[in-house]
Design a protein around this motif. Sequence first.
Motif, short mmCIF file in Angstrom:
data_model
loop_
_atom_site.label_atom_id
_atom_site.label_comp_id
_atom_site.label_asym_id
_atom_site.label_seq_id
_atom_site.Cartn_x
_atom_site.Cartn_y
_atom_site.Cartn_z
N LYS A 52 23.58 76.46 54.48
CA LYS A 52 24.33 75.91 53.36
C LYS A 52 23.57 76.21 52.08
O LYS A 52 22.37 75.97 52.00
CB LYS A 52 24.50 74.39 53.50
CG LYS A 52 25.38 74.00 54.64
CD LYS A 52 25.55 72.49 54.67
CE LYS A 52 26.42 72.09 55.83
NZ LYS A 52 26.58 70.64 55.90
N LYS B 293 24.41 73.45 46.24
CA LYS B 293 25.49 73.44 45.26
C LYS B 293 24.99 72.73 44.01
O LYS B 293 24.42 71.65 44.10
CB LYS B 293 26.72 72.72 45.80
CG LYS B 293 27.38 73.45 46.94
CD LYS B 293 28.62 72.71 47.38
CE LYS B 293 29.27 73.42 48.55
NZ LYS B 293 30.47 72.73 49.01
N GLN C 146 26.02 70.86 40.67
CA GLN C 146 27.17 70.16 40.11
C GLN C 146 27.17 70.34 38.59
O GLN C 146 26.15 70.14 37.94
CB GLN C 146 27.11 68.68 40.45
CG GLN C 146 28.29 67.90 39.95
CD GLN C 146 28.21 66.43 40.34
OE1 GLN C 146 27.21 65.99 40.89
NE2 GLN C 146 29.24 65.70 40.04
#
Length: 99
Positions: A4, A7, A9
């Motif tokens: 993964k 990410k 934001q």
Amino acid sequence: MADKKDKQQQVKVRYNETSALYASQFILNTSDEDITINFSSGPMSDPAGNETILPVHTRIAMSKQGAVRLYKILAQVLSEQKTKKAAPETSQAKLPKLQ
């Protein structure tokens, strides 16, 4: 497990109030859980008496962890400022001395 990617934001900043109050003085109040910073533009002579008062216009309370984050970012900004050339003394604002 599948890989993964982290990410990030996106956070948009919206200012509900765009005016800023100048603060040259501050008072700290602390407890075991938090720190409150009281901001003032500076001392004023009380026209009704011979006292000098420090009017507080803004109070900000934060957790000790928040205060540590604020301390770190202020230290970073101030250390970066040292490497920049300061504006000439003649171009800096002068505040009147109050008695």
